[in-house]
Design an enzyme around this catalytic site. Structure first.
Site, PDB file in Angstrom:
ATOM      1  N   CYS C  48      49.408  25.917  26.969  1.00  0.00           N
ATOM      2  CA  CYS C  48      49.677  24.902  25.952  1.00  0.00           C
ATOM      3  C   CYS C  48      51.137  24.479  25.842  1.00  0.00           C
ATOM      4  O   CYS C  48      52.033  25.224  26.739  1.00  0.00           O
ATOM      5  CB  CYS C  48      49.152  25.352  24.694  1.00  0.00           C
ATOM      6  SG  CYS C  48      49.927  26.402  23.977  1.00  0.00           S
ATOM      7  N   CYS C  51      53.285  27.655  25.531  1.00  0.00           N
ATOM      8  CA  CYS C  51      53.680  28.350  26.803  1.00  0.00           C
ATOM      9  C   CYS C  51      54.894  27.779  27.528  1.00  0.00           C
ATOM     10  O   CYS C  51      55.693  28.432  27.942  1.00  0.00           O
ATOM     11  CB  CYS C  51      52.509  28.317  27.806  1.00  0.00           C
ATOM     12  SG  CYS C  51      51.252  29.172  26.911  1.00  0.00           S
ATOM     13  N   ASP C 453      25.420  35.526  43.360  1.00  0.00           N
ATOM     14  CA  ASP C 453      26.016  36.695  43.745  1.00  0.00           C
ATOM     15  C   ASP C 453      25.817  37.442  42.523  1.00  0.00           C
ATOM     16  O   ASP C 453      25.511  37.186  41.577  1.00  0.00           O
ATOM     17  CB  ASP C 453      27.520  36.681  43.619  1.00  0.00           C
ATOM     18  CG  ASP C 453      28.412  37.568  43.979  1.00  0.00           C
ATOM     19  OD1 ASP C 453      28.165  38.687  44.698  1.00  0.00           O
ATOM     20  OD2 ASP C 453      29.273  37.710  43.158  1.00  0.00           O
ATOM     21  N   ASP C 633      31.442  34.649  42.516  1.00  0.00           N
ATOM     22  CA  ASP C 633      32.716  34.556  42.085  1.00  0.00           C
ATOM     23  C   ASP C 633      33.799  35.123  42.974  1.00  0.00           C
ATOM     24  O   ASP C 633      34.799  35.039  42.918  1.00  0.00           O
ATOM     25  CB  ASP C 633      32.733  35.118  40.687  1.00  0.00           C
ATOM     26  CG  ASP C 633      32.632  36.516  40.820  1.00  0.00           C
ATOM     27  OD1 ASP C 633      32.088  37.207  41.469  1.00  0.00           O
ATOM     28  OD2 ASP C 633      33.484  37.222  40.111  1.00  0.00           O
ATOM     29  N   ASP C 637      32.718  36.085  48.500  1.00  0.00           N
ATOM     30  CA  ASP C 637      31.456  34.822  48.114  1.00  0.00           C
ATOM     31  C   ASP C 637      32.233  33.485  48.870  1.00  0.00           C
ATOM     32  O   ASP C 637      31.542  32.572  48.774  1.00  0.00           O
ATOM     33  CB  ASP C 637      31.187  34.625  46.788  1.00  0.00           C
ATOM     34  CG  ASP C 637      30.407  35.955  46.234  1.00  0.00           C
ATOM     35  OD1 ASP C 637      29.550  36.478  46.953  1.00  0.00           O
ATOM     36  OD2 ASP C 637      30.511  36.210  45.041  1.00  0.00           O
TER      37      ASP C 637
END
Lengths: 261, 550, 754, 66
Positions: C48, C51, C453, C633, C637
């Protein structure tokens, strides 16, 4: 085949890469963008319906069109000065009720010497485009002195002071010259005699008034408008202007087409 | 205030003021016996006063602090106060002209006080005096903040601000003397117009120079809106005011255009003035102060940019919808209508964007009257742009034109949108600018808000009613096919609405007076502190912004 | 077994890439104008405006930093340094201190294409076409509403002056594309577009020269504007589909520290690493090439190979694949293979092959165009020929033929797919699912198989403490203090689990492969493998999980487990009941895989899968004519994600995995898979309807056009109308309520012993 | 409507200026970080200009990305 598809996609690929940075989070705004662009473009497409509205609007030349005399022009300047345009329009639209209420609708040619135009945008009072010769000079003077004497419901301001204020005729040649500069066909003679003509128009049966007829035509209204002989007042000028409204040409009466409903 | 100017700047200011005073003297001499002479004295007095104010402080010590470490806010402060002054004057005039329509004898039977002469004082007072000064002041604030840079020098902003106010003074004093071109919203005569061109070019150059100095690569969207406002208004002003003076020693001039051409130019100007003076600049204000106050980024920044380009491209030809059914060629009318309808798209994009920004901050809108000013302004912006597009449709315009509906529409925009966003911005700005803890009285802001809202609503409803009533009465026929009502009949029917309108305007004026008082009291009475932030909560505690697609 | 139900923040999982060496940081600084140095840093967790402010303020205070600018959209920071030789490390440290993960960004990774870009970009074309359309339309409205004679001719002339350059510029994307396919002797959608625009322009010009009544500059320019808009939307959908290969390439270190013959260490670039060289790899670094350990013990994160985040101990003699992350101890290694033959390079090759095979997927719109374009051309030519034959007037014939081209201009076809997909993307976005490519939606609607997975996808991947010893506060404090000394995931899980405040630890030592030892309150204490802890404990009994003990005191053990992702059970059962068999692939061992499979009711589960075998399973499915959805993930993979017909990854996935996947879901629950599928099906339906509308429109319009009853003006109008119809239909997608997030999944995450 | 001979060119020029401005803004990277730009005006910790940095690098690096 693969190669073909790659070639095909090459420009696109180039595009994404260049804009990948810009649109990384595009999903966030995509709906706004989409709707914006599409509606804008869509409306742009729909306006192609526009040709349905077609009408002939031949602006005819008016050979009998005459110019404002210096006195009338001075009156027009007073009309402008007092801000009359804020409450009175001078533009009868092509609508039936307007034509029936005020007279033939206004033609473009009628205001071709109006610098600036006084079409107005609000009718707190009635339209004045065809006011000329509708009422007597005396009515106008009394009405301007106190409108509520004649029309009790009126909300118009009183202009009694016009009766006291002498008309400044010295600047009239300059004014006519300036008008010529922007396109009104005043002759040198008209400009040179502007102040004399202004006086003459309010003094019937004098040498000066002959000059007015000579230069501005026999139909010119030469009268003592405010009924105060011997003094040229701003009232004279304003009434002279009000009485010429709609009288510059006969064309509207001749060319009226049926107004729109 | 003088102490912030360097000696060289004071000298420059004195030279400029001296030159102005000299020009005033020349005008006064040349224009003897003409209103121009009176204007000469006004110019002389204005510039002379400035000359002496600067001159008396000329020997004061030079500023010592590092000027590059702060923004230059003095002109903004003065601009805000002047804007509030004009708000009271212009709206006061408005109440007066409105009451003259209800009670025509409510004047001193003098030439200067007639409706026709003081109406432009009202319109120019609120549009140029209040609106213009608010725009100039906020633009100085916003361009410096969003550029993270100080203005390039300290004399130019004063020149722009005071020069513009000189124009406003000359214009409105001129109307009282009968100096007018009779072009609506462009009434001032040739020398005032020329002066405004000079001021406006300097304004544009100042803006560009500040942008060029920016320490922030991105140009925030508000600046685009302000730039469009400055640039387009300059072009419009120059084209529409082309005129030939009757003499160089007199005020009177004649427009370069006549009749239908002049009408086209006038409304090309008139409508774009609405677009770029009363919309674009104030959208700039909205796009800065609304997110700032709500402490939320604008809902869709992309949309704000898109609607900017939309407004720029669509507005230009909308003007001829002011001339439906007139002697203007039919196709030009259609053109105006088409583009006016299309305008709804970018306009609503902006209004929607503003309101969506508040999504998730509605509790702030509830608690914070300042933010509420801005929220209601956005709502009125949406309403009046819709109404505007609607009224541009030929048959609708046939009914609405020449009636009070137009007046109501304009005031929905002017009071509901322009004035409310300006007041909201001023309330947000005042504590920041004068480094005060908070505004003097929050209660007064609430009062102002509700008075302004009630005033606007009463005004607009009265005008809708009177406009539609009058429009319908004008075209009512008896069974025998003759017009049913005389013009006077319709006028009589307007009376209650005119009274109501005056009342609504009065409420709005009272609100504006409270606002002006509140700002003055904030400056005079509130403890002078350097608050870390004016805003009630910290940005860390902000709720996460909703995705724009929502 | 205690069920843990508190929602844990998935974002705390350490970035899979691990920290970056100082040398690599320095290498990322590029010289810029004015003698300054510039380095781009990728900071994925900028979220945001706050930051942005924090980062910029922190960086500007760092030594050597001249300026810093964070980009919230790209989540990058651009740091300007005093010169190109300045060490950017303070900046990285400042970012790390603020809690941001920072990695240097190779500018060549992110800004590659501008050089090879063909022609002006679409946005410029839209701007030019929009400007032209506005102004030409303005003049046309004037002409249609009755401007006559000279005015009309003048307006036509001005229109021409605007339209010709506008078409020349803004039409380029179509002209180029049409040219390319025509050279290849084929047709696509752009050919009729280019032809219609050019012919309309040409005929208008000839009419203009002859002072004719009708010109169609407006139609040509507006058409262009519409089509460009459609194309732009389409591209917006695709521009996130960056190549996963570059994402993976970013993982490999840019160089390594080589041990010279004199024993000195020197940083050398990756391509200079040769077989037989001795490299030193610090804790926290990624192994650049395939190597064998010579000295040192450590724990390894082999998730790139196996997908399992649980570290594996390694000692001299162990062979390591490139991309493996060295977690706990510095090691000396010998290079086994050069870079080009390393495991990582092999994976990249695999990935690029998989991506290429997917790009052979032909999008619906293109399939439609393949059929459409020849038909349209034939029709136009036939119309022209027919009219010429009958009337003998080539001008009238051209007129009618152009009408046919314009009216059949695939505006609606061009918009049918992208608009629906943009709307769908917006809806998915609101459900927390990011879509990268419009064609992915089409593909997702077609699946008949699903492959999941295990670790990180069906389960949450990070270990969690499911039960903890009932010790005294002192022991728990000491455990936490020791746990905080290590980056080992188990240690981090323990540290996160214990609420106590950590106490002081003296002489903390991490023994790679075993655990952490230190002095707490003057007592020696160990946290780590049960057997190792037992060495100092009072009762040397072997616990299974990690354990803690003070010297001479009893050992106390922790239970660690992984948990099922919320919604996993429902998603799997829903899928299977709707006729999509689910397969599970995992690099994990057989027992754990079987347990998860049983919990979820998955019949087909493979264990011990390497990346290559995962790809193999998917290719096998494809060869058997199945269209499989892959959800995964891990880094391992990535290739499988690319090889699947369509793929999804959670936002916690490795960078490369996220890039390879077509969809990324931001929310915790696996029900995102079902939501995405619903939206995909709805979109497919709308697209079909859109095509139906477009075809119906053409069926009505084409005969009229061929019969000469339609002027080009009306053709343009009708075309706009059909476009708006299509857009309106697509917007319905938005109106439908998004599938409610699964509420019934509160069975809580099921814990499975690790 | 001879007035259009004035108004149309004026409009076209204004439109072209707008188009030019749009191109400039596109070229100078004005649309690179729209979400960040919307946020940046909300920073109000220090209400003062950024200190002047070396030319070309004022505050937050002005040169466009290569």
């Amino acid at each position: 085949m693969m190669k073909f598809i790659r070639t095909l996609l090459k420009p696109f690929a180039a595009f994404f890469e260049a804009h990948a940075k810009t649109h990384y989070r595009l999903e966030r705004h995509s709906m706004g963008l989409t709707v914006g662009i599409i509606i804008a473009a869509g409306v742009g497409g729909f306006i192609e319906i526009a040709p349905l509205f077609t009408i002939d609007d031949t602006v005819e030349a008016a050979p009998d069109m005459r110019l404002y005399t210096p006195l009338e022009q001075a009156g027009r300047d007073i009309y402008i000065r007092e801000g009359c345009y804020a409450c009175h329009s001078q533009m009868i639209r092509t609508l039936r009720d307007e034509v029936e209420r005020y007279g033939p609708y206004s033609l473009a040619v009628e205001s071709q010497y109006d610098h600036p135009m006084l079409w107005g945008s609000k009718r707190t009072g009635p339209d004045l485009a065809r006011l000329g010769e509708k009422y007597s000079d005396d009515w106008h003077v009394r009405h301007l002195v106190n409108p509520r004497d004649l029309v009790p419901e009126s909300v118009m301001p009183q202009y009694a002071f016009l009766l006291e204020a002498g008309l400044d005729t010295d600047s009239l040649p300059d004014r006519l010259a300036a008008l010529r500069a922007v396109g009104v066909p005043y002759t040198d003679e008209m400009i040179a005699n502007a102040d004399s003509d202004a006086l003459g128009q309010a003094m019937p049966d004098t040498e000066r008034s002959d000059g007015v007829f000579e230069r501005y035509g026999d139909e010119t209204a030469v009268r003592n408008f405010d009924d105060r002989p011997g003094r040229l007042t701003e009232m004279d000028a304003l009434v002279a202007y009000l009485q010429i409204l709609g009288q510059l040409t006969d064309l509207p009466e001749q060319t009226q087409i049926l107004p729109e409903e | 205030m003088m102490s912030n100017l360097t000696r060289a700047e004071r000298a420059n200011a004195m030279v400029i003021a001296g030159t102005g005073a000299f020009i005033g003297l020349v005008m006064a001499a040349a224009g003897r016996g003409d209103p121009m002479g009176a204007h000469g004295w006004i110019v002389l007095a204005f510039c002379g006063a400035l000359f002496f104010v600067v001159g008396s402080a000329y020997e004061d010590p030079e500023p010592t602090q590092d000027r590059t470490a702060s923004y230059y806010d003095d002109p903004t402060k003065v601009g805000i106060l002047i804007a509030l002054f004009w708000a009271v004057v212009g709206m006061g005039m408005g109440v007066w002209v409105a009451s003259q329509l209800a009670w025509p004898d409510l004047r001193f039977d003098a030439a200067w006080s007639s409706f026709g002469r003081i109406r432009p004082v009202h319109t120019s007072g609120v549009i140029f005096g209040f609106g213009g000064n608010a725009l100039i002041a906020t633009s100085f604030h916003i361009m410096q903040r969003t550029c993270r840079a100080r203005m390039p020098d300290q004399v130019t902003p004063w020149f722009v601000l005071l020069g513009f106010n000189l124009f406003c003074i000359v214009a409105s004093s001129g109307y009282l003397m009968g100096v007018t071109q009779s072009k609506e919203y462009a009434e001032p005569e040739w020398y005032a117009d020329l002066w405004l061109v000079v001021v406006w070019v300097v304004y544009f150059v100042l803006y560009i120079r500040t942008l060029a100095r920016r320490n922030e690569p991105h140009i925030y969207v508000a600046n685009w809106y302000y730039l469009a406002f400055i640039l387009v208004v300059a072009v419009l002003h120059i084209v529409n005011n082309l005129a030939v003076p009757a003499s160089l020693t007199g005020a009177k001039s004649y427009s370069a255009f006549a009749g239908v051409q002049d009408a086209m130019t006038q409304w090309w100007y008139g409508h774009n003035a609405v677009a770029f003076f009363l919309t674009s600049g104030f959208l700039g204000m909205l796009y800065y102060f609304l997110p700032k106050r709500a402490e939320r980024p604008i809902y869709s920044y992309r949309l704000s940019i898109l609607s900017f380009w939309g407004i720029t491209f669509f507005y230009i030809w909308a003007g001829s919808h002011h001339l439906h059914y007139t002697a203007l060629p039919h196709w030009v009318q259609t053109l105006g209508m088409t583009f006016s309808v299309m305008l709804l798209v970018p306009s609503w994009a902006s209004a929607g964007n503003a309101l969506m920004t508040l999504n998730g901050a509605w509790h702030k809108v509830r608690d914070d009257a300042t933010l509420r000013f801005m929220m209601v302004a956005a709502v009125f912006y949406g309403l009046s742009t819709f109404e505007g597009s609607f009224m541009a449709i030929r048959p609708v315009n046939g009914l609405s034109h020449y009636t009070d509906w137009t007046v109501g529409h304009v005031h929905a925009g002017a009071m509901g949108w322009v004035a409310l966003i300006s007041f909201g911005s001023i309330y947000a700005l005042a504590p920041v600018l004068w480094r005060r803890e908070t505004i003097y009285s929050w209660k007064a802001v609430e009062w102002h808000f509700w008075l302004a809202l009630a005033g606007t609503v009463i005004y607009v409803f009265a005008m809708w009613n009177s406009g539609i009533t009058q429009g319908l009465m004008w075209r009512t026929y008896t069974e025998s096919g003759t017009l049913a009502y005389s013009f006077t009949d319709t006028l009589v029917a307007m009376h209650p609405y005119y009274v109501a309108r005056t009342f609504g305007g009065l409420l709005f004026l009272i609100g504006a007076c409270i606002g002006a008082w509140n700002v003055v009291m904030t400056i005079r009475r509130m403890p002078s502190e350097t608050p870390e932030r004016d805003y009630p909560t910290s940005s860390e505690s902000r709720e996460p912004a909703l995705p724009a697609a929502e | 077994m205690r069920v843990i139900s508190e929602k844990h923040d998935r974002k705390v999982r350490p970035a899979p890439s691990g920290p970056v060496t100082r040398a690599e940081r320095s290498a990322s600084v590029r010289p810029a104008a004015n003698g300054h140095g510039v380095c781009l840093i990728s900071v994925p967790n900028i979220s945001c405006g706050a930051c942005v402010a924090r980062i910029e303020r922190a960086l500007i205070d760092c030594p050597g930093v001249v300026a810093a600018r964070a980009n919230l959209t790209l989540r990058q920071v651009r740091v300007t340094l005093t010169d190109a030789n300045t060490d950017p490390s303070p900046g990285y440290e400042a970012l790390a201190a603020l809690g941001y993960t920072a990695r240097p960004l190779d500018p060549s990774d992110t800004e590659p294409a501008s050089a090879q870009q063909d022609g002006p970009d679409l946005l410029r074309c839209i701007a030019v076409a929009g400007f032209g359309a506005m102004n030409v339309m303005l003049l046309s409205v004037a002409v249609w509403s009755g401007a006559e004679a000279t005015t009309r001719d003048t307006f036509h002339l001005i229109s021409a002056l605007i339209a010709v350059p506008v078409v020349a510029y803004a039409g380029q994307p179509f002209f180029r594309s049409a040219l390319v396919v025509l050279r290849g002797g084929r047709l696509n959608m752009d050919v009729p577009i280019a032809l219609a625009v050019l012919l309309a322009l040409a005929l208008s010009l000839s009419e203009l020269l002859q002072g004719g009544d009708h010109v169609f500059f407006d139609a040509a320019v507006t058409l262009l504007f519409f089509l460009l808009t459609g194309r732009y939307l389409d591209q917006l959908m695709r521009d996130r589909a960056r190549s996963a290969v570059t994402g993976l390439a970013r993982l490999s270190p840019k160089g390594a520290m080589a041990r010279g013959p004199d024993g000195s260490l020197e940083w050398i670039a990756l391509h200079a690493v040769a077989k037989g060289m001795i490299l030193h790899i610090d804790a926290g670094e990624r192994v650049p090439v395939d190597v064998r350990i010579l000295h040192g013990d450590t724990d390894l994160d082999r998730s790139l190979v196996t997908g399992e985040a649980m570290p594996v101990a390694a000692s001299p003699g162990t062979e390591l694949e490139a991309g493996t992350l060295n977690l706990t101890g510095g090691i000396e290694v010998e290079v086994l293979r050069p870079v080009a033959e390393s495991f990582l390079a092999e994976m990249m090759r695999m990935l690029s092959a998989a991506e290429t095979s997917r790009s052979t997927y032909v999008r619906i719109a293109d399939r439609a165009a393949r059929l459409y374009a020849p038909v349209v051309h034939l029709l136009a030519v036939a119309t022209f020929a027919g009219w010429l034959l009958v009337t003998g007037d080539w001008q009238v014939s051209a007129f009618v033929a152009i009408s046919v081209l314009i009216i059949t201009c695939p505006c609606a076809l061009g918009l049918a797919v992208p608009v629906a997909q943009v709307v769908a993307a917006g809806r998915l976005m609101r459900s927390g699912i990011l879509m990268k490519d419009g064609s992915a939606l089409e593909r997702l609607a077609q699946i008949d198989r699903a492959v999941f997975d295990k670790t990180g996808t069906l389960t949450t991947g990070t270990p969690m403490v499911t039960s903890c010893f009932e010790g005294e506060a002192e022991q728990r404090e000491a455990s936490k203090a020791l746990a905080m000394q290590s980056r080992h995931p188990a240690a981090q899980a323990i540290a996160a689990h214990l609420p106590e405040v950590a106490c002081e630890v003296a002489d903390a030592v991490e023994v790679p492969g075993f655990g952490v030892e230190g002095r707490v309150h003057g007592r020696r204490a160990r946290l780590g493998r049960a057997r190792w802890v037992a060495e100092i404990a009072a009762d040397p009994q072997a616990a299974t999980g990690p354990a803690f003990a003070f010297e001479g005191a009893p050992a106390l053990s922790f239970d660690l487990s992984e948990t099922l992702r919320p919604g996993a059970v429902d998603t799997i059962s829903d899928m299977q009941s709707s006729g999509i068999p689910v397969t599970m692939l995992s690099g994990d061992d057989a027992a754990r895989v079987a347990q998860v499979a049983e919990t979820l009711g998955i019949a087909e589960a493979h264990h011990g899968m390497t990346p290559a075998r995962k790809v193999g399973v998917l290719e096998d499915l494809r060869d058997r004519g199945h269209r499989a959805l892959m959800v995964g993930d891990g880094l391992n993979d990535t290739a499988a994600l690319a090889a699947a017909h369509v793929s999804m990854a959670p936002s916690t996935a490795a960078d490369a995995g996220r890039t390879a996947a077509d969809f990324v879901f931001l929310r915790d629950g696996l029900d995102a898979v079902a939501t995405a599928q619903d939206v995909a099906r709805a979109t497919a339906r709308v697209v079909r309807q859109n095509f139906g509308l477009a075809i119906a429109y053409n069926c009505i319009a084409i005969p009229l056009a061929v019969a000469g009853l339609v002027t080009p003006l009306i053709a343009a109008l009708a075309m706009s109308a059909s476009s708006i119809l299509v857009i309106g239909n697509s917007l319905r997608l938005n109106g439908k309520r998004a599938a409610a997030p699964l509420q019934s999944v509160e069975r809580g995450p099921v814990a499975i012993p690790a | 409507m001879t007035i259009l001979t004035l108004l149309i060119p004026v409009t076209l020029v204004m439109g072209a200026v707008g188009l030019g401005a749009f191109f400039w803004s596109l070229h100078s990277g004005q649309y690179e970080d729209l979400s960040g730009d919307a946020e940046r005006i909300l920073f109000d910790e220090d209400d003062k200009p950024l200190a002047a940095y070396p030319p070309g690098h004022s505050g937050t690096t002005k040169e466009k990305t290569p």
